[in-house]
Design a protein around this motif. Structure first.
Motif, short mmCIF file in Angstrom:
data_model
loop_
_atom_site.label_atom_id
_atom_site.label_comp_id
_atom_site.label_asym_id
_atom_site.label_seq_id
_atom_site.Cartn_x
_atom_site.Cartn_y
_atom_site.Cartn_z
N ARG A 138 0.86 -1.20 0.00
CA ARG A 138 0.00 0.00 0.00
C ARG A 138 0.89 1.24 0.00
O ARG A 138 1.68 1.43 0.90
N ARG A 139 0.72 2.07 -1.02
CA ARG A 139 1.52 3.27 -1.11
C ARG A 139 0.75 4.36 -1.81
O ARG A 139 -0.04 4.10 -2.71
N GLU A 140 0.99 5.59 -1.41
CA GLU A 140 0.36 6.73 -2.05
C GLU A 140 1.33 7.35 -3.05
O GLU A 140 2.50 7.55 -2.76
N THR A 141 0.82 7.65 -4.23
CA THR A 141 1.63 8.30 -5.26
C THR A 141 1.70 9.80 -4.98
O THR A 141 1.00 10.33 -4.11
N GLY A 194 -1.53 11.48 -5.00
CA GLY A 194 -2.49 11.18 -3.95
C GLY A 194 -3.27 9.89 -4.15
O GLY A 194 -4.15 9.57 -3.36
N ASP A 195 -2.94 9.14 -5.21
CA ASP A 195 -3.62 7.87 -5.45
C ASP A 195 -2.98 6.77 -4.60
O ASP A 195 -1.80 6.83 -4.28
N THR A 196 -3.77 5.76 -4.26
CA THR A 196 -3.27 4.61 -3.52
C THR A 196 -3.02 3.47 -4.48
O THR A 196 -3.91 3.10 -5.25
#
Length: 259
Positions: free
Chosen positions: A112-115, A118-120
């Motif tokens: 799980r990471r945010e770009t 702001g997208d996951t």
């Protein structure tokens, strides 16, 4: 700059040899473990002895440490859906709320990471999709499956410049994971910026082995070798109990280095 390479048949043998070497020098730069196979018969009995030693020192079990890299217990119960969907969406956010000041764990950063927009995203799932598309094609690309700790399309990064840049301690020690498809097998190289061989390495090796097995299973390959590059390796704490544990592990193998 010196590089020291330890060749071993399995992960327990690799740890024993490396720990012996570090008991001599205390600190090493660029210690590399070259592990031929992540699963060797008899390893489980030896790891139970390592767990006994860790418990006697008030340290976490190998399984507990391994779960921070890959949630294998969830994989056993729920399959790939548990790892790729349930963990990042339902389980990891709860873990983060319980310890909001910590950076999280490796499994969370891989799943799980945010770009920057702001997208996951799920970096491990994206890498698996890419690898599947390659191994089923006419020509398999061998070296484009990277998981670093910093954001990049085919990286699985564990270090985050946005979150970790101000910290001097307490941020991820595992920096980069590199998967290679070679000879109908998936091989893994892991880079650590700092590595505690007295406490963490046996569990780290178990977690990396489980992650490698997962990637191999999910892409229809067999698990290959594991290389761990510790750019800074050390052992702290009491040395006598550790020497005793290493001696016993070697005796369990009939006086030979365990595998």
């Amino acid at each position: 700059m010196t590089v020291e390479v330890i060749h071993a048949a399995g992960r327990v043998e690799a740890w024993v040899k490396a720990a012996r070497r570090l008991l001599e020098s205390q600190r090493l730069l660029n210690l590399v473990l070259d592990i031929a196979s992540t699963y060797v018969p008899g390893t489980e009995a030896l790891e139970r002895r390592i767990d006994s030693y860790m418990a006697s020192q008030g340290k976490e079990s190998l399984h507990s440490v391994a779960e921070t890299i890959f949630p294998c217990s969830l994989y056993w119960r729920e399959g790939s859906r548990g790892v790729l969907e349930l963990y990042p969406k339902n389980i990891y956010p709860v873990l983060r709320r319980r310890e909001p000041r910590r950076w999280g764990n490796y499994a969370g950063r891989l799943l799980r990471r945010e770009t920057s927009a702001g997208d996951t995203i799920n970096p491990l799932d994206q890498m698996l999709r890419k690898m599947r598309s390659e191994v089923t094609g006419s020509r398999t690309k061998r070296a484009c499956y990277e998981m670093g700790i910093c954001p990049a399309e085919y990286e699985l990064p564990l270090y985050s410049a946005a979150r970790d840049r101000r910290q001097r301690m307490g941020f991820p020690c595992l920096s980069h994971l590199s998967f290679k498809v070679w000879g109908n097998a998936v091989h893994l190289t892991a880079l650590y910026r700092s590595h505690d061989y007295g406490v963490k390495v046996p569990g780290n090796l178990l977690g990396l082995s489980r992650l490698l097995l997962f990637v191999a299973n999910e892409t229809g390959q067999r698990p290959g070798g594991l290389v761990v590059h510790s750019s800074y390796a050390y052992i702290d704490g009491p040395k006598t109990p550790l020497r005793g544990a290493l001696d016993e592990i070697e005796r369990l193998q009939g006086g030979e280095s365990p595998s």
